[in-house]
Design a protein around this motif. Structure first.
Motif, PDB file in Angstrom:
ATOM      1  N   ALA A 290       0.642  -1.170  -0.250  1.00 15.96           N
ATOM      2  CA  ALA A 290       0.282   0.039  -0.045  1.00 15.96           C
ATOM      3  C   ALA A 290       0.998   1.399  -0.144  1.00 15.96           C
ATOM      4  CB  ALA A 290      -0.856   0.383   1.007  1.00 15.96           C
ATOM      5  N   SER A 291       1.769   0.845   0.523  1.00 13.30           N
ATOM      6  CA  SER A 291       2.988   2.122   0.582  1.00 13.30           C
ATOM      7  C   SER A 291       3.457   2.325  -0.742  1.00 13.30           C
ATOM      8  CB  SER A 291       3.985   2.243   1.517  1.00 13.30           C
ATOM      9  OG  SER A 291       5.118   1.282   0.787  1.00 13.30           O
ATOM     10  N   GLU A 292       3.242   1.870  -1.522  1.00 10.60           N
ATOM     11  CA  GLU A 292       3.616   2.033  -3.097  1.00 10.60           C
ATOM     12  C   GLU A 292       3.072   2.497  -4.318  1.00 10.60           C
ATOM     13  OE1 GLU A 292       6.834  -0.123  -4.976  1.00 10.60           O
ATOM     14  OE2 GLU A 292       7.661  -0.824  -2.386  1.00 10.60           O
ATOM     15  N   ALA A 293       1.281   2.297  -3.259  1.00  6.97           N
ATOM     16  CA  ALA A 293       0.629   2.186  -4.651  1.00  6.97           C
ATOM     17  C   ALA A 293       0.051   3.053  -5.027  1.00  6.97           C
ATOM     18  CB  ALA A 293      -1.221   0.696  -3.818  1.00  6.97           C
ATOM     19  N   ASP A 294      -0.154   3.005  -6.405  1.00  8.00           N
ATOM     20  CA  ASP A 294      -1.278   4.340  -6.661  1.00  8.00           C
ATOM     21  C   ASP A 294      -2.614   3.898  -6.915  1.00  8.00           C
ATOM     22  OD1 ASP A 294       0.750   6.066  -8.208  1.00  8.00           O
ATOM     23  OD2 ASP A 294       2.101   4.649  -9.013  1.00  8.00           O
ATOM     24  N   PHE A 295      -2.891   2.471  -7.582  1.00  6.21           N
ATOM     25  CA  PHE A 295      -3.820   1.858  -7.060  1.00  6.21           C
ATOM     26  C   PHE A 295      -3.714   0.867  -6.150  1.00  6.21           C
ATOM     27  CE2 PHE A 295      -3.806   3.876 -11.623  1.00  6.21           C
ATOM     28  CZ  PHE A 295      -4.404   4.605 -11.743  1.00  6.21           C
ATOM     29  N   ILE A 296      -4.466   0.404  -6.355  1.00  4.69           N
ATOM     30  CA  ILE A 296      -5.512  -0.619  -4.868  1.00  4.69           C
ATOM     31  C   ILE A 296      -6.826  -1.805  -5.663  1.00  4.69           C
ATOM     32  CG2 ILE A 296      -5.609  -2.381  -2.573  1.00  4.69           C
ATOM     33  CD1 ILE A 296      -3.730  -0.153  -1.316  1.00  4.69           C
ATOM     34  N   CYS A 297      -6.407  -2.440  -6.307  1.00  5.00           N
ATOM     35  CA  CYS A 297      -7.613  -3.243  -6.221  1.00  5.00           C
ATOM     36  C   CYS A 297      -8.399  -4.423  -5.221  1.00  5.00           C
ATOM     37  CB  CYS A 297      -7.966  -3.634  -8.151  1.00  5.00           C
ATOM     38  SG  CYS A 297      -9.886  -3.813  -8.471  1.00  5.00           S
ATOM     39  N   THR A 298      -9.546  -4.529  -5.074  1.00  6.70           N
ATOM     40  CA  THR A 298      -9.068  -6.321  -4.427  1.00  6.70           C
ATOM     41  C   THR A 298     -10.453  -7.216  -5.323  1.00  6.70           C
ATOM     42  OG1 THR A 298     -11.271  -5.744  -2.752  1.00  6.70           O
ATOM     43  CG2 THR A 298      -9.226  -5.278  -2.143  1.00  6.70           C
ATOM     44  N   VAL A 299      -9.356  -8.379  -5.291  1.00  7.72           N
ATOM     45  CA  VAL A 299     -10.357  -9.445  -5.404  1.00  7.72           C
ATOM     46  C   VAL A 299     -10.322 -10.973  -5.412  1.00  7.72           C
ATOM     47  CG1 VAL A 299     -10.918  -8.808  -8.251  1.00  7.72           C
ATOM     48  CG2 VAL A 299      -8.538  -8.992  -7.825  1.00  7.72           C
ATOM     49  N   THR A 300     -10.654 -10.521  -3.894  1.00 10.02           N
ATOM     50  CA  THR A 300     -10.839 -11.943  -2.736  1.00 10.02           C
ATOM     51  C   THR A 300     -11.659 -12.413  -2.556  1.00 10.02           C
ATOM     52  OG1 THR A 300     -10.658 -10.953  -0.837  1.00 10.02           O
ATOM     53  CG2 THR A 300      -8.599 -10.070  -2.235  1.00 10.02           C
ATOM     54  N   GLY A 301     -13.183 -11.291  -2.672  1.00 15.49           N
ATOM     55  CA  GLY A 301     -14.201 -12.676  -2.182  1.00 15.49           C
ATOM     56  C   GLY A 301     -14.072 -12.898  -0.465  1.00 15.49           C
ATOM     57  N   ASN A 302     -13.260 -11.837  -0.223  1.00 13.47           N
ATOM     58  CA  ASN A 302     -13.069 -12.122   1.520  1.00 13.47           C
ATOM     59  C   ASN A 302     -13.654 -10.765   2.209  1.00 13.47           C
ATOM     60  OD1 ASN A 302     -12.663 -13.236   4.501  1.00 13.47           O
ATOM     61  ND2 ASN A 302     -10.994 -14.248   3.721  1.00 13.47           N
ATOM     62  N   THR A 303     -13.008 -10.495   3.033  1.00 13.71           N
ATOM     63  CA  THR A 303     -13.256  -9.264   4.033  1.00 13.71           C
ATOM     64  C   THR A 303     -12.138  -8.210   5.327  1.00 13.71           C
ATOM     65  OG1 THR A 303     -15.034  -7.782   5.329  1.00 13.71           O
ATOM     66  CG2 THR A 303     -14.134 -10.212   6.681  1.00 13.71           C
ATOM     67  N   SER A 304     -12.811  -6.865   4.122  1.00 16.97           N
ATOM     68  CA  SER A 304     -12.042  -5.594   5.393  1.00 16.97           C
ATOM     69  C   SER A 304      -9.935  -6.671   4.801  1.00 16.97           C
ATOM     70  CB  SER A 304     -11.756  -5.752   7.145  1.00 16.97           C
ATOM     71  OG  SER A 304     -13.090  -5.825   6.884  1.00 16.97           O
ATOM     72  N   VAL A 305     -10.110  -6.413   3.507  1.00 18.92           N
ATOM     73  CA  VAL A 305      -8.152  -6.801   2.878  1.00 18.92           C
ATOM     74  C   VAL A 305      -7.565  -5.645   3.336  1.00 18.92           C
ATOM     75  CG1 VAL A 305      -7.725  -7.831   0.564  1.00 18.92           C
ATOM     76  CG2 VAL A 305      -9.031  -8.564   1.233  1.00 18.92           C
TER      77      VAL A 305
END
Ligand code: ADE
Length: 419
Positions: A260-275
């Motif tokens: 996250a410290s490097e991220a311009d974009f974060i996209c979650t595709v886990t199917g889980n919670t609070s990722v």
């Protein structure tokens, strides 16, 4: 006919989209032609809880042509194409209960409207319909022959119901057909997720650091396509095998807090919670654009974000700016709901053709086999999966080789080894 949609006057736009999608859904069209001849769903009510898109419309029309009585609601409050919903009502007399941006309360009342039609077969994407049936309308379950489930999250939920012996009719996990997940989850999610992020933000992907949480089929597709657009990809995983796979596919792999410290974009595709969670928000790069392409809006912990937010503001459609108490600014797309269907139109028709061919054949399979199916989660026979692939290949004008009789014999012969 009862229905609840945004505006019936949108129907003329919706029908154009349905027709445009239909020309890229040849496998479903072939199945529809056969259904129309056989009218196999006569006297059968199908209650569908699916994303209300042009592709879904083509599935609904195919089932109706097979004689079914159809009722449709949305499988997410933000994924409905209002013009398509209007066209289904106006031109096909299919009752639809779905409005883009509906409240959760309305969303649930729309599911109840579908259940009011007393379905014989359920068609779900995320298992909210089946869950509602089992939680609050148990009296209707006796009438249900079986159901289908479109997505990984729904299959996971239904399998846990079955494990607790709470599932009261058989389910066909359409998601688990190879002609579904290898194409829809991978190439569909790969393209439509980027499409959603780009439509919402107009940002350049090239040269960005793009963090993807989850390296299942959806994550793989997204990583492949984002790399193709020139992003520098980081994968986060909890599964050691998938993490290794990502590494050997050439991606950087690390824990979310570091990524996250490097991220311009974060996209979650886990199917889980609070990722993406409180810990992530501590390290997240200033200006990061955060979105989710998993089924439910739980992957980004918005309550945790709220706690550390000073002010927030909607900057443009589906883009909300959060100014944090620590001085950083981040942007959340579509309130954490699935970005590909909220900000774009979901997967292209070419892949939905195979997903929905599976749905159509699964409905027929239930009708023919429900008496012999246990109250569990099943997959379609491989023969039907292969049939869909063959039809799709044929449509692409492709021919493939056939096993010779010598090869068939060899594949069944264990005695032949080193001679
Ligand atoms: N899920 C993902 N994309 C979709 C689409 N285009 N139609 C229906 N369901 C979908």
């Amino acid at each position: 006919m009862k229905y609840d949609i945004k505006n019936i006057n949108l129907a003329s736009e919706g029908i154009k989209k349905i027709n445009w999608a239909s020309k890229d859904m040849p496998v479903l069209a072939e199945i529809a032609k056969d259904f129309k001849k056989r009218k196999l769903f006569k006297k059968i009510t199908i209650g569908a809880c699916l994303h209300v898109t042009a592709e879904t419309a083509n599935l609904m029309i195919a089932l109706k042509e097979g004689g079914a009585n159809i009722v449709l609601c949305a499988s997410n409050p933000l994924s409905t194409s209002d013009d398509v919903a209007a066209a289904l009502v106006k031109y096909f007399k299919i009752p639809v209960f779905a409005i883009k941006g509906e409240s959760n309360k309305k969303y649930l009342s729309h599911i109840n409207s579908v259940l009011d039609a007393k379905p014989d077969i359920t068609m779900d994407d995320g298992a909210d319909l089946v869950s509602m049936l089992h939680k609050s309308r148990k009296d209707q379950i006796r009438k249900v022959k079986g159901g289908t489930e479109e997505t990984t999250t729904g299959v996971t939920r239904l399998k846990s119901m079955a494990k607790e012996k709470k599932l009261l009719f058989p389910i066909i996990a359409v998601n688990n057909s190879t002609t579904k997940y290898l194409f829809d989850n991978r190439y569909g999610t790969g393209q439509s997720t980027l499409d959603g992020i780009i439509r919402a933000t107009d940002k350049l992907i090239a040269g960005s650091v793009f963090v993807i949480a989850g390296y299942g089929w959806c994550g793989k597709g997204l990583a492949m396509r984002a790399r193709g657009m020139g992003a520098n990809i980081i994968i986060t995983e909890v599964n050691a095998v998938k993490a290794l796979e990502a590494l050997m596919d050439g991606f950087r792999v690390m824990p979310m807090a570091k990524a996250a410290s490097e991220a311009d974009f974060i996209c979650t595709v886990t199917g889980n919670t609070s990722v993406v969670n409180a810990e992530t928000f501590k390290t997240i790069k200033n200006g990061c654009i955060v979105s989710n392409s998993g089924h439910f809006d739980v992957e980004i912990d918005l309550p945790a974000l709220q706690k550390i937010t000073k002010t927030k503001k909607i900057l443009r459609d589906f883009v909300e700016m959060y100014k944090l108490k620590n001085g950083k600014t981040i942007y959340i797309l579509a309130g954490g709901r699935l970005v590909n269907l909220s900000c774009a139109k979901g997967h292209p028709a070419e892949v939905m053709d195979m997903s929905f061919a599976n749905q159509a054949l699964a409905a027929e399979f239930i009708l023919k086999n429900y008496k012999n199916l246990s109250k569990d989660v099943h997959i379609l026979p491989e023969k039907l999966d292969q049939k869909i692939a063959e039809l799709k290949l044929k449509n692409f004008g492709m021919k493939i080789d056939k096993l010779t009789s010598k090869q068939k014999k060899y594949m069944n012969e264990w005695r032949d080894g080193t001679k």
